[in-house]
Design a protein around this motif. Structure first.
Motif, PDB file in Angstrom:
ATOM      1  N   VAL A  15       0.886  -1.155   0.159  1.00 12.04           N
ATOM      2  CA  VAL A  15      -0.289  -0.018   0.060  1.00 12.04           C
ATOM      3  C   VAL A  15       0.782   1.366   0.142  1.00 12.04           C
ATOM      4  CG1 VAL A  15      -1.763  -1.300   1.054  1.00 12.04           C
ATOM      5  CG2 VAL A  15      -0.171  -0.098   2.586  1.00 12.04           C
TER       6      VAL A  15
ATOM      7  N   GLU B 140      -5.125   6.145  -2.327  1.00 12.48           N
ATOM      8  CA  GLU B 140      -4.346   5.173  -1.805  1.00 12.48           C
ATOM      9  C   GLU B 140      -4.384   4.173  -2.919  1.00 12.48           C
ATOM     10  OE1 GLU B 140      -2.150   3.235   0.036  1.00 12.48           O
ATOM     11  OE2 GLU B 140      -3.294   3.969   1.826  1.00 12.48           O
TER      12      GLU B 140
ATOM     13  N   LEU C 201      -3.590   0.030  -3.486  1.00 10.18           N
ATOM     14  CA  LEU C 201      -3.232  -1.269  -2.915  1.00 10.18           C
ATOM     15  C   LEU C 201      -3.238  -2.194  -4.071  1.00 10.18           C
ATOM     16  CD1 LEU C 201      -5.971   0.094  -1.252  1.00 10.18           C
ATOM     17  CD2 LEU C 201      -5.684  -2.038   0.204  1.00 10.18           C
TER      18      LEU C 201
ATOM     19  N   LEU D  26      -8.210   3.530  -3.332  1.00 17.31           N
ATOM     20  CA  LEU D  26      -9.001   4.260  -2.373  1.00 17.31           C
ATOM     21  C   LEU D  26      -8.964   5.693  -2.558  1.00 17.31           C
ATOM     22  CD1 LEU D  26     -10.800   4.167   0.150  1.00 17.31           C
ATOM     23  CD2 LEU D  26      -8.675   4.328   1.450  1.00 17.31           C
TER      24      LEU D  26
ATOM     25  N   THR E  45      -0.851   2.217   9.104  1.00 17.05           N
ATOM     26  CA  THR E  45      -1.773   3.292   9.006  1.00 17.05           C
ATOM     27  C   THR E  45      -1.284   4.649   8.631  1.00 17.05           C
ATOM     28  OG1 THR E  45      -0.519   4.172  11.256  1.00 17.05           O
ATOM     29  CG2 THR E  45      -2.590   2.529  11.557  1.00 17.05           C
TER      30      THR E  45
ATOM     31  N   ARG F 115      -6.635   6.039   8.740  1.00 16.54           N
ATOM     32  CA  ARG F 115      -6.718   4.919   7.689  1.00 16.54           C
ATOM     33  C   ARG F 115      -5.837   3.863   8.673  1.00 16.54           C
ATOM     34  NH1 ARG F 115      -4.773   6.485   2.103  1.00 16.54           N
ATOM     35  NH2 ARG F 115      -6.431   8.129   2.726  1.00 16.54           N
ATOM     36  N   GLU F 116      -6.529   2.722   8.672  1.00 17.66           N
ATOM     37  CA  GLU F 116      -5.873   1.566   8.971  1.00 17.66           C
ATOM     38  C   GLU F 116      -6.146   0.101   7.968  1.00 17.66           C
ATOM     39  OE1 GLU F 116      -7.836   0.523  12.827  1.00 17.66           O
ATOM     40  OE2 GLU F 116      -7.129   2.288  13.668  1.00 17.66           O
ATOM     41  N   ILE F 117      -5.022  -0.221   7.721  1.00 17.90           N
ATOM     42  CA  ILE F 117      -5.292  -1.347   6.807  1.00 17.90           C
ATOM     43  C   ILE F 117      -4.299  -2.637   7.087  1.00 17.90           C
ATOM     44  CG2 ILE F 117      -4.852  -2.201   4.297  1.00 17.90           C
ATOM     45  CD1 ILE F 117      -4.969   0.939   3.522  1.00 17.90           C
TER      46      ILE F 117
ATOM     47  N   VAL G 272      -9.789  -2.429   5.485  1.00 14.06           N
ATOM     48  CA  VAL G 272      -9.504  -0.813   5.253  1.00 14.06           C
ATOM     49  C   VAL G 272     -10.478  -0.012   6.277  1.00 14.06           C
ATOM     50  CG1 VAL G 272      -9.185   1.074   3.852  1.00 14.06           C
ATOM     51  CG2 VAL G 272      -8.796  -1.159   2.918  1.00 14.06           C
ATOM     52  N   ARG G 273      -9.981   0.414   7.400  1.00 14.45           N
ATOM     53  CA  ARG G 273     -11.061   1.052   8.554  1.00 14.45           C
ATOM     54  C   ARG G 273     -10.792   2.517   8.344  1.00 14.45           C
ATOM     55  NH1 ARG G 273     -10.561   1.383  14.657  1.00 14.45           N
ATOM     56  NH2 ARG G 273     -12.514   2.123  15.321  1.00 14.45           N
TER      57      ARG G 273
ATOM     58  N   LEU H 263     -13.729   3.155  -3.116  1.00 10.72           N
ATOM     59  CA  LEU H 263     -12.613   2.258  -3.626  1.00 10.72           C
ATOM     60  C   LEU H 263     -12.961   1.382  -4.752  1.00 10.72           C
ATOM     61  CD1 LEU H 263     -10.437   0.431  -2.206  1.00 10.72           C
ATOM     62  CD2 LEU H 263     -12.008  -1.149  -1.399  1.00 10.72           C
TER      63      LEU H 263
END
Length: 296
Positions: free
Chosen positions: A88, A95, A97, A137, A162, A174-176, A187-188, A201
């Motif tokens: 990422v 973003e 991925l 994203l 993050t 953002r957490e992945i 993806v949070r 996304l």
């Protein structure tokens, strides 16, 4: 590593396989489980509260700028669960991925020796490894020039990336990560302040695969097959959200004015270590990916 190059510039299969790392990779692949609709049960069941190392105590790598997409393999941060993974970029507004499945391989059985006693080492017989999908994203307005206090982080203790920054008085986070028991990439998107999350996304196929969406389940995905008969697929879905709305259109999962969003992505192939030719002809990777993302 040898201190001198081999006399012949052409690298033979034998010269590659003499290194333990290559042999280890081949042995590891034979142990990869098939991509199925149900994960193997964990002792004691699926833990609702994973044991995480506190962020302040975790071993981590920190960066003050995102990775460039054209340098993603050098500058990006990796996540994975042993089968499914991604690199990422950490870009605030776009973003990237780059998603991979360890079993997505283009070659054939490659089970006939040539006259020199070696197996063929070309793309038609031995094959090559490929990217499953690139997911983007996109968050309009969150351009690097507009945000402040940017940082991206690879938490090595917890297997988590993050990205955090401030925009308009709101701290966005953002957490992945890649879940092993659920077999999905998560993806949070959260925030601290008065702002909200709006964006999409988008799945893209690396071999021109057409993307279809289901607005009712806020999901997007594709399915295709390689020339060697290996089927593969990927699905992305908005699993949960707080505030705002989620949906799907074009080739994207969309979210608008959300306080928090949880996006999940899964995918895999019809590879099976037990099947004849290592391919389960009855497998449906897209249905499996849809089951995974729905369960998450």
């Amino acid at each position: 590593m040898p201190t001198h190059p081999e006399p012949d510039s052409a690298v033979s299969r034998r010269s590659v396989l003499k290194y333990g790392s290559a042999i280890g990779s081949l042995l590891a692949l034979s142990q990869v489980p098939a991509f199925t609709a149900q994960a193997a049960p964990r002792p004691g069941g699926h833990s609702a509260a994973p044991r995480l190392v506190p962020e302040a105590d975790a071993l981590a790598l920190r960066y003050g700028s995102p990775a460039a997409e054209d340098l993603l393999m050098r500058e990006g941060l990796p996540i994975g669960n042993g089968r499914l993974g991604a690199v990422v970029s950490g870009h605030p507004s776009r973003e990237v991925l780059s998603v991979s499945d360890v079993t997505l391989w283009t070659g054939g059985a490659n089970d006939a020796l040539e006259s020199d006693g070696q197996f063929p080492y070309d793309t038609a017989h031995f094959g090559s490894y490929g990217v499953l999908t690139k997911a983007y994203l996109e968050v309009p307005g969150h351009d690097p020039s507009a945000v402040s206090g940017y940082r991206r982080r690879l938490d090595l203790s917890n297997g988590l990336t993050t990205v955090e920054y401030e925009l308009g008085g709101t701290r966005f986070r953002r957490e992945i990560y890649c879940s092993h028991p659920d077999d999905v990439i998560v993806v949070r998107l959260t925030r601290n302040g008065g702002g909200t999350w709006s964006g999409r996304l988008t799945l893209t196929g690396t071999r021109g695969e057409p993307i279809t969406v289901d607005p009712a389940t806020a999901s997007a995905g594709f399915a295709a097959k390689l020339d060697n008969g290996l089927a593969y697929a990927a699905v992305a879905r908005a699993a949960t959200h707080r505030g705002g709305t989620v949906g799907a259109s074009g080739s994207s999962v969309t979210f608008e004015d959300c306080d928090e969003v949880l996006l999940v992505l899964s995918g895999g192939t019809s590879y099976s270590p037990d099947a004849d030719g290592f391919i389960d002809r009855d497998a449906d990777p897209r249905a499996t990916a849809a089951t995974r993302t729905a369960a998450a």
